[in-house]
Design a protein around this motif. Structure first.
Motif, mmCIF file in Angstrom:
data_model
loop_
_atom_site.group_PDB
_atom_site.id
_atom_site.type_symbol
_atom_site.label_atom_id
_atom_site.label_comp_id
_atom_site.label_asym_id
_atom_site.label_seq_id
_atom_site.Cartn_x
_atom_site.Cartn_y
_atom_site.Cartn_z
ATOM 1 N N ILE A 1 0.840 -1.201 0.000
ATOM 2 C CA ILE A 1 0.000 0.000 0.000
ATOM 3 C C ILE A 1 0.873 1.248 0.000
ATOM 4 C CG2 ILE A 1 -1.649 1.344 1.357
ATOM 5 C CD1 ILE A 1 -2.859 -1.281 2.286
ATOM 6 N N LEU A 2 1.891 1.266 0.868
ATOM 7 C CA LEU A 2 2.782 2.429 0.951
ATOM 8 C C LEU A 2 3.566 2.627 -0.332
ATOM 9 C CD1 LEU A 2 4.224 2.292 4.592
ATOM 10 C CD2 LEU A 2 2.505 3.842 3.657
ATOM 11 N N SER A 3 4.105 1.553 -0.883
ATOM 12 C CA SER A 3 4.896 1.682 -2.111
ATOM 13 C C SER A 3 4.038 2.130 -3.281
ATOM 14 C CB SER A 3 5.580 0.356 -2.438
ATOM 15 O OG SER A 3 4.616 -0.659 -2.697
ATOM 16 N N SER A 4 2.805 1.615 -3.359
ATOM 17 C CA SER A 4 1.901 2.035 -4.434
ATOM 18 C C SER A 4 1.535 3.507 -4.288
ATOM 19 C CB SER A 4 0.635 1.172 -4.408
ATOM 20 O OG SER A 4 -0.276 1.582 -5.404
ATOM 21 N N PHE A 5 1.231 3.927 -3.050
ATOM 22 C CA PHE A 5 0.893 5.330 -2.815
ATOM 23 C C PHE A 5 2.077 6.238 -3.121
ATOM 24 C CE2 PHE A 5 0.998 9.024 -0.006
ATOM 25 C CZ PHE A 5 -0.198 9.639 -0.344
ATOM 26 N N ALA A 6 3.282 5.846 -2.684
ATOM 27 C CA ALA A 6 4.470 6.680 -2.907
ATOM 28 C C ALA A 6 4.765 6.831 -4.396
ATOM 29 C CB ALA A 6 5.665 6.075 -2.180
ATOM 30 N N PHE A 7 4.636 5.740 -5.157
ATOM 31 C CA PHE A 7 4.923 5.803 -6.590
ATOM 32 C C PHE A 7 3.976 6.773 -7.294
ATOM 33 C CE2 PHE A 7 3.798 4.343 -10.861
ATOM 34 C CZ PHE A 7 5.037 4.441 -11.489
ATOM 35 N N PHE A 8 2.680 6.635 -7.061
ATOM 36 C CA PHE A 8 1.715 7.496 -7.744
ATOM 37 C C PHE A 8 1.731 8.916 -7.188
ATOM 38 C CE2 PHE A 8 0.027 3.367 -8.990
ATOM 39 C CZ PHE A 8 -0.250 3.598 -10.333
ATOM 40 N N PHE A 9 2.076 9.079 -5.904
ATOM 41 C CA PHE A 9 2.190 10.428 -5.348
ATOM 42 C C PHE A 9 3.301 11.198 -6.050
ATOM 43 C CE2 PHE A 9 3.995 13.496 -2.384
ATOM 44 C CZ PHE A 9 2.873 14.212 -2.011
ATOM 45 N N LEU A 10 4.448 10.568 -6.242
ATOM 46 C CA LEU A 10 5.559 11.243 -6.923
ATOM 47 C C LEU A 10 5.212 11.529 -8.384
ATOM 48 C CD1 LEU A 10 8.614 9.268 -5.474
ATOM 49 C CD2 LEU A 10 7.855 11.573 -4.891
ATOM 50 N N ALA A 11 4.519 10.587 -9.024
ATOM 51 C CA ALA A 11 4.138 10.806 -10.426
ATOM 52 C C ALA A 11 3.168 11.978 -10.560
ATOM 53 C CB ALA A 11 3.522 9.527 -10.998
ATOM 54 N N PHE A 12 2.115 11.978 -9.746
ATOM 55 C CA PHE A 12 1.139 13.068 -9.825
ATOM 56 C C PHE A 12 1.721 14.382 -9.317
ATOM 57 C CE2 PHE A 12 -2.066 9.513 -9.633
ATOM 58 C CZ PHE A 12 -2.544 9.712 -10.922
ATOM 59 N N LEU A 13 2.724 14.311 -8.434
ATOM 60 C CA LEU A 13 3.361 15.534 -7.936
ATOM 61 C C LEU A 13 4.142 16.239 -9.049
ATOM 62 C CD1 LEU A 13 3.669 17.161 -5.321
ATOM 63 C CD2 LEU A 13 5.784 15.905 -4.882
ATOM 64 N N ILE A 14 4.480 15.517 -10.089
ATOM 65 C CA ILE A 14 5.150 16.117 -11.248
ATOM 66 C C ILE A 14 4.130 16.666 -12.238
ATOM 67 C CG2 ILE A 14 6.639 15.646 -13.226
ATOM 68 C CD1 ILE A 14 8.007 13.497 -11.530
ATOM 69 N N PHE A 15 3.099 15.879 -12.526
ATOM 70 C CA PHE A 15 2.188 16.230 -13.609
ATOM 71 C C PHE A 15 1.099 17.217 -13.198
ATOM 72 C CE2 PHE A 15 3.334 11.695 -14.809
ATOM 73 C CZ PHE A 15 4.403 12.102 -15.571
ATOM 74 N N VAL A 16 0.536 17.071 -11.999
ATOM 75 C CA VAL A 16 -0.585 17.930 -11.597
ATOM 76 C C VAL A 16 -0.164 19.392 -11.434
ATOM 77 C CG1 VAL A 16 -2.318 18.352 -9.814
ATOM 78 C CG2 VAL A 16 -1.887 16.024 -10.602
ATOM 79 N N PRO A 17 0.956 19.715 -10.736
ATOM 80 C CA PRO A 17 1.362 21.125 -10.681
ATOM 81 C C PRO A 17 1.657 21.714 -12.055
ATOM 82 C CG PRO A 17 2.473 19.875 -8.976
ATOM 83 C CD PRO A 17 1.795 18.876 -9.861
ATOM 84 N N ALA A 18 2.278 20.915 -12.931
ATOM 85 C CA ALA A 18 2.546 21.416 -14.282
ATOM 86 C C ALA A 18 1.248 21.675 -15.032
ATOM 87 C CB ALA A 18 3.417 20.416 -15.040
ATOM 88 N N LEU A 19 0.266 20.783 -14.859
ATOM 89 C CA LEU A 19 -1.040 20.972 -15.497
ATOM 90 C C LEU A 19 -1.731 22.216 -14.947
ATOM 91 C CD1 LEU A 19 -3.421 20.026 -17.254
ATOM 92 C CD2 LEU A 19 -4.123 18.549 -15.343
ATOM 93 N N ALA A 20 -1.681 22.402 -13.620
ATOM 94 C CA ALA A 20 -2.308 23.579 -13.006
ATOM 95 C C ALA A 20 -1.655 24.868 -13.484
ATOM 96 C CB ALA A 20 -2.228 23.470 -11.478
ATOM 97 N N TYR A 21 -0.329 24.860 -13.603
ATOM 98 C CA TYR A 21 0.388 26.049 -14.066
ATOM 99 C C TYR A 21 -0.002 26.395 -15.504
ATOM 100 C CZ TYR A 21 4.207 28.883 -15.890
ATOM 101 O OH TYR A 21 4.935 29.863 -16.510
ATOM 102 N N CYS A 22 -0.031 25.391 -16.375
ATOM 103 C CA CYS A 22 -0.383 25.646 -17.775
ATOM 104 C C CYS A 22 -1.829 26.125 -17.905
ATOM 105 C CB CYS A 22 -0.163 24.380 -18.606
ATOM 106 S SG CYS A 22 1.566 23.915 -18.813
ATOM 107 N N LEU A 23 -2.723 25.511 -17.143
ATOM 108 C CA LEU A 23 -4.131 25.879 -17.244
ATOM 109 C C LEU A 23 -4.389 27.302 -16.763
ATOM 110 C CD1 LEU A 23 -6.098 22.686 -16.146
ATOM 111 C CD2 LEU A 23 -6.175 23.809 -18.370
#
Length: 293
Positions: free
Chosen positions: A147-169
């Motif tokens: 559970i922790l490893s799955s959460f950490a992997f997707f947290f780091l992935a979304f931490l890259i893409f979501v802020p970039a998406l918010a900035y562009c939008l």
């Protein structure tokens, strides 16, 4: 002026802090999709008797010598069996362990596992009631570490893409749309200049004072910073009386210059589509890729 600058700094910090908190909340919620989905999925597995019908060694990558005489590759045990469901229906399937599917570096390790099972033996298997073809002889369950490893992997992935998406939008797309649709053009004056020197580049940071509203004398005072290269003395009158396009609702959208051209939204549109695609791809992985091989 110092009081106004301090007030503007506080508002600017609050502006970015609110957005940072919102982005972090969205990232956490998206990162929770994968572990929650997997916990619900693997907790639905049930047991049933099965009879082993075949076993073999699956070679993923043939071994190569490491120079000391040992040969290392990638191998997995492969077992086929017939699963008997509660209603008496029999399903032929295959699979050994999960959710983590281990890969072994030597054939001897895999052969040692295969030697523990014989064709015709009856075992207890775990299977997905919605799809009995998905069955396991060794069921690890979805552990807290997974559970922790799955959460950490997707947290780091979304931490890259979501802020970039918010900035562009917001900053590269919506900001220019807002200024074009509800922006107001006025003039400001430079009230402060700070020279910044770097190794091979010198620039000036100008603080521009301007007022909102139809009555410039009674309007709300705002400040905006403009970075420009050093200018000649004869250009000072033009620089000290410059256009400012401001948004009556959101001061952080204000910019020096006239109304932004429509082509300025192109980088925002392209960037938004790119990062939105990556975000949706990882959402799909979180919801539907259950690490099943």
């Amino acid at each position: 002026m110092q009081a106004n600058a301090s007030y503007n700094f506080v508002k600017k910090r609050a502006f970015f802090l609110r957005r940072a908190l919102l982005v972090i909340c969205v990232v956490v919620l998206l990162a929770l999709l994968a572990p929650v989905r997997r916990v619900l999925y693997y907790n639905s597995f049930v047991q049933a008797p099965c009879v082993i019908t075949a076993k073999s060694l699956l070679t993923i990558r043939e071994g190569k010598s490491n120079g000391s005489g040992n040969v290392y590759g990638s191998y997995q045990p492969q077992l086929s069996y017939t699963l008997t469901l509660p209603g008496g229906q029999q399903v032929r399937t295959k699979g050994f362990e999960g959710p983590d599917i281990l890969v072994y570096s030597t054939k001897e390790a895999v052969q040692h596992i295969l030697d523990r099972y014989r064709v015709g033996d009856m075992k207890s298997c775990w299977y997905d009631p919605a799809n009995p073809q998905r069955a396991l002889l060794v069921f690890q369950g979805f552990t807290f570490g997974q559970i922790l490893s799955s959460f950490a992997f997707f947290f780091l992935a979304f931490l890259i893409f979501v802020p970039a998406l918010a900035y562009c939008l917001e900053w590269q797309f919506w900001r220019y749309i807002a200024l074009r649709t509800r922006g107001v053009l006025t003039r400001g004056i430079v009230v402060n200049r700070v020279e910044q020197r770097r190794r091979d580049f010198t620039s000036n940071v100008y603080t521009v004072l301007y007022r909102t509203g139809e009555n410039q004398q009674e309007g709300v005072a705002r400040h905006i910073q403009l970075m420009a290269p050093p200018i000649e003395r004869h250009s000072l009158p033009d620089l000290y009386n410059i256009f400012v396009c401001y948004d009556p609702r959101q001061p952080m959208y204000d910019r020096c210059g006239k109304f932004p051209r429509l082509y300025r939204i192109i980088p925002g549109v392209v960037g938004s589509l790119f990062f939105l695609g990556l975000t949706l791809a990882f959402m799909y992985e979180a919801l539907f890729n259950l690490y099943w091989v």
